[in-house]
Scaffold this motif. Structure first.
Motif, PDB file in Angstrom:
ATOM      1  N   SER A 166       0.068   3.069   1.747  1.00 37.81           N
ATOM      2  CA  SER A 166      -0.072   2.592   0.384  1.00 37.81           C
ATOM      3  C   SER A 166       0.292   3.564  -0.671  1.00 37.81           C
ATOM      4  O   SER A 166       1.162   3.572  -1.473  1.00 37.81           O
ATOM      5  N   PHE A 167      -0.170   4.926  -0.426  1.00 42.18           N
ATOM      6  CA  PHE A 167       0.156   5.905  -1.148  1.00 42.18           C
ATOM      7  C   PHE A 167       1.593   6.339  -1.353  1.00 42.18           C
ATOM      8  O   PHE A 167       2.139   6.363  -2.589  1.00 42.18           O
ATOM      9  N   PHE A 168       2.340   6.141  -0.112  1.00 41.27           N
ATOM     10  CA  PHE A 168       3.715   6.604  -0.344  1.00 41.27           C
ATOM     11  C   PHE A 168       4.661   5.717  -0.582  1.00 41.27           C
ATOM     12  O   PHE A 168       5.861   5.659  -0.792  1.00 41.27           O
ATOM     13  N   GLY A 210      -7.780  15.344  -5.712  1.00 43.09           N
ATOM     14  CA  GLY A 210      -7.267  14.873  -4.664  1.00 43.09           C
ATOM     15  C   GLY A 210      -8.120  13.865  -3.514  1.00 43.09           C
ATOM     16  O   GLY A 210      -7.804  13.379  -2.840  1.00 43.09           O
ATOM     17  N   VAL A 211      -9.355  13.546  -4.316  1.00 46.49           N
ATOM     18  CA  VAL A 211     -10.121  12.781  -3.594  1.00 46.49           C
ATOM     19  C   VAL A 211     -10.213  11.268  -4.319  1.00 46.49           C
ATOM     20  O   VAL A 211     -10.155  10.235  -3.715  1.00 46.49           O
ATOM     21  N   PHE A 212     -10.302  11.462  -5.690  1.00 46.53           N
ATOM     22  CA  PHE A 212     -10.279  10.217  -6.334  1.00 46.53           C
ATOM     23  C   PHE A 212      -9.049   9.847  -7.076  1.00 46.53           C
ATOM     24  O   PHE A 212      -8.857   8.478  -7.231  1.00 46.53           O
ATOM     25  N   LEU A 213      -8.282  10.722  -7.787  1.00 51.24           N
ATOM     26  CA  LEU A 213      -7.257  10.198  -8.437  1.00 51.24           C
ATOM     27  C   LEU A 213      -6.010  10.134  -7.582  1.00 51.24           C
ATOM     28  O   LEU A 213      -5.299   9.198  -7.759  1.00 51.24           O
ATOM     29  N   PHE A 214      -5.572  10.892  -6.938  1.00 48.41           N
ATOM     30  CA  PHE A 214      -4.684  10.900  -6.108  1.00 48.41           C
ATOM     31  C   PHE A 214      -5.151  11.384  -4.498  1.00 48.41           C
ATOM     32  O   PHE A 214      -5.310  12.496  -4.173  1.00 48.41           O
ATOM     33  N   PRO A 215      -5.775  10.351  -3.833  1.00 47.69           N
ATOM     34  CA  PRO A 215      -6.576  10.490  -2.723  1.00 47.69           C
ATOM     35  C   PRO A 215      -6.030  10.939  -1.426  1.00 47.69           C
ATOM     36  O   PRO A 215      -6.117  10.307  -0.445  1.00 47.69           O
ATOM     37  N   ALA A 242     -11.479   3.205  -0.798  1.00 47.44           N
ATOM     38  CA  ALA A 242     -10.085   3.470  -1.406  1.00 47.44           C
ATOM     39  C   ALA A 242      -8.787   3.091  -0.387  1.00 47.44           C
ATOM     40  O   ALA A 242      -7.861   2.744  -1.198  1.00 47.44           O
ATOM     41  N   PRO A 243      -8.949   3.352   0.818  1.00 48.69           N
ATOM     42  CA  PRO A 243      -7.597   2.600   1.413  1.00 48.69           C
ATOM     43  C   PRO A 243      -7.476   1.047   1.266  1.00 48.69           C
ATOM     44  O   PRO A 243      -6.285   0.809   0.999  1.00 48.69           O
ATOM     45  N   ILE A 244      -8.645   0.459   1.345  1.00 48.74           N
ATOM     46  CA  ILE A 244      -8.200  -1.046   1.264  1.00 48.74           C
ATOM     47  C   ILE A 244      -8.208  -1.284  -0.047  1.00 48.74           C
ATOM     48  O   ILE A 244      -7.251  -2.305  -0.220  1.00 48.74           O
ATOM     49  N   GLY A 245      -8.642  -0.869  -1.150  1.00 48.89           N
ATOM     50  CA  GLY A 245      -8.398  -1.205  -2.638  1.00 48.89           C
ATOM     51  C   GLY A 245      -6.882  -0.832  -3.102  1.00 48.89           C
ATOM     52  O   GLY A 245      -6.254  -1.625  -3.577  1.00 48.89           O
ATOM     53  N   LEU A 246      -6.545   0.242  -2.312  1.00 48.01           N
ATOM     54  CA  LEU A 246      -5.084   0.770  -2.806  1.00 48.01           C
ATOM     55  C   LEU A 246      -4.237  -0.162  -2.104  1.00 48.01           C
ATOM     56  O   LEU A 246      -3.108  -0.388  -2.611  1.00 48.01           O
ATOM     57  N   PHE A 247      -4.325  -0.565  -0.642  1.00 44.56           N
ATOM     58  CA  PHE A 247      -3.561  -1.514  -0.320  1.00 44.56           C
ATOM     59  C   PHE A 247      -3.424  -2.726  -0.821  1.00 44.56           C
ATOM     60  O   PHE A 247      -2.316  -3.225  -1.025  1.00 44.56           O
ATOM     61  N   ILE A 248      -4.537  -3.202  -1.235  1.00 43.32           N
ATOM     62  CA  ILE A 248      -4.486  -4.661  -2.013  1.00 43.32           C
ATOM     63  C   ILE A 248      -3.745  -4.467  -3.225  1.00 43.32           C
ATOM     64  O   ILE A 248      -2.832  -5.297  -3.632  1.00 43.32           O
ATOM     65  N   ILE A 249      -3.898  -3.465  -3.903  1.00 40.81           N
ATOM     66  CA  ILE A 249      -3.121  -3.093  -5.262  1.00 40.81           C
ATOM     67  C   ILE A 249      -1.655  -2.970  -5.010  1.00 40.81           C
ATOM     68  O   ILE A 249      -0.953  -3.359  -5.756  1.00 40.81           O
ATOM     69  N   VAL A 250      -1.268  -2.055  -4.020  1.00 44.09           N
ATOM     70  CA  VAL A 250       0.058  -2.051  -3.563  1.00 44.09           C
ATOM     71  C   VAL A 250       0.806  -3.333  -3.216  1.00 44.09           C
ATOM     72  O   VAL A 250       1.882  -3.580  -3.314  1.00 44.09           O
ATOM     73  N   SER A 251       0.037  -3.995  -2.451  1.00 43.00           N
ATOM     74  CA  SER A 251       0.673  -5.484  -1.899  1.00 43.00           C
ATOM     75  C   SER A 251       0.854  -6.363  -3.355  1.00 43.00           C
ATOM     76  O   SER A 251       1.905  -7.007  -3.441  1.00 43.00           O
TER      77      SER A 251
END
Length: 266
Positions: A166-168, A210-215, A242-251
């Motif tokens: 998701s991040f990349f 590195g944990v919260f803003l750019f995890p 964080a992984p699940i939330g960011l994945f939903i946002i990126v989708s």
């Protein structure tokens, strides 16, 4: 469940086709393995230097630090094998209009675009090197992690690779709005190497960013911290959310980006 089974069958075909294509040019396949072996040696050099100097970081012994390095190498194998080529090809697929055919396929466009190719050469050295590094350091530490710790380690590795995906993917999607995103993609990709050592080597503010803003630290640090029982409940919850939330946002971002796509014919 039927959709999941269908996509798993399709992914199996993707993997088979990718392997056949790569073995067709065996010299390139072998060169890819050799090149990745050189990269692996540079990462293991960190662990070698730590052992030679006997330095401790944040109360971590050299063998414990090596376990972080081994986990990072394993995650690198997963990421390069499954996602790296696919994400890197998004900008030119959009510019060339290759996305036209993907849009009419009876499967998820995001799945097709981001998981179409499977790389087999580059993960081989990292899988072997990562497993050996983790096994040796685990043995030298004498770590007797319980069942819960091991399950948490494996789960956080899977969630970490989901977070990396998701991040990349985010900077690659910007190509739907702007033509050139190479510089931004390179900057974001360089963040990957922040995981090559424990996050304790950085200051507290960098750790928080590195944990919260750019995890990025969640990717490879949290699994090992779970083994050492040093992962607080709050961090554990964040490592799950964080992984699940960011994945939903990126989708959602991907679906929005698709609407901006005008196809090869304009």
């Amino acid at each position: 469940m039927s959709e999941i089974r269908k996509h798993l069958r399709v992914y199996g075909m993707f993997a088979k086709t990718s392997l056949m294509q790569q073995l067709e040019y065996r010299a390139n396949f072998i060169i890819g393995i050799i090149t990745e072996c050189a990269w692996l040696c540079t990462k293991l050099l960190y662990a070698f230097i730590v052992h030679r100097t006997g330095v401790e970081i944040g109360g971590l012994s050299p063998d414990q630090i090596t376990l972080f390095v081994g986990t990072f190498i394993l995650l690198t194998a997963l990421y390069t094998g499954i996602f790296m080529n696919n994400l890197g090809s998004i900008p030119w697929r959009v510019r060339r209009g290759d996305l036209d055919l993907m849009l009419v396929k009876p499967i998820s466009t995001q799945f097709h675009l981001t998981m179409r190719e499977v790389e087999f050469a580059t993960p081989i050295p990292n899988i072997i090197g990562g497993v050996i590094t983790v096994a040796v350091s685990w043995s030298r530490i004498g770590l007797e992690a319980g069942f819960v710790n091991i399950v948490a380690y494996i789960l956080l590795i899977l969630l970490g690779i989901t977070l990396a995906y998701s991040f990349f993917l985010v900077p690659c999607l910007l190509t739907f709005w702007t033509v050139k995103v190479r510089a931004l993609v390179e900057i974001v990709y360089n963040c990957w190497d922040f995981n090559s050592m424990p996050m304790q080597i950085y200051g507290k503010w960098i750790q928080r960013l590195g944990v919260f803003l750019f995890p990025v630290f969640v990717i490879a640090n949290f699994p090992v911290m779970a083994l050492f029982n040093s992962l607080s409940p709050f961090y554990l919850i964040w490592g799950l959310i964080a992984p699940i939330g960011l994945f939903i946002i990126v989708s959602k971002m991907f679906n929005s980006a698709i609407k901006k796509y005008s196809s090869a014919g304009g």
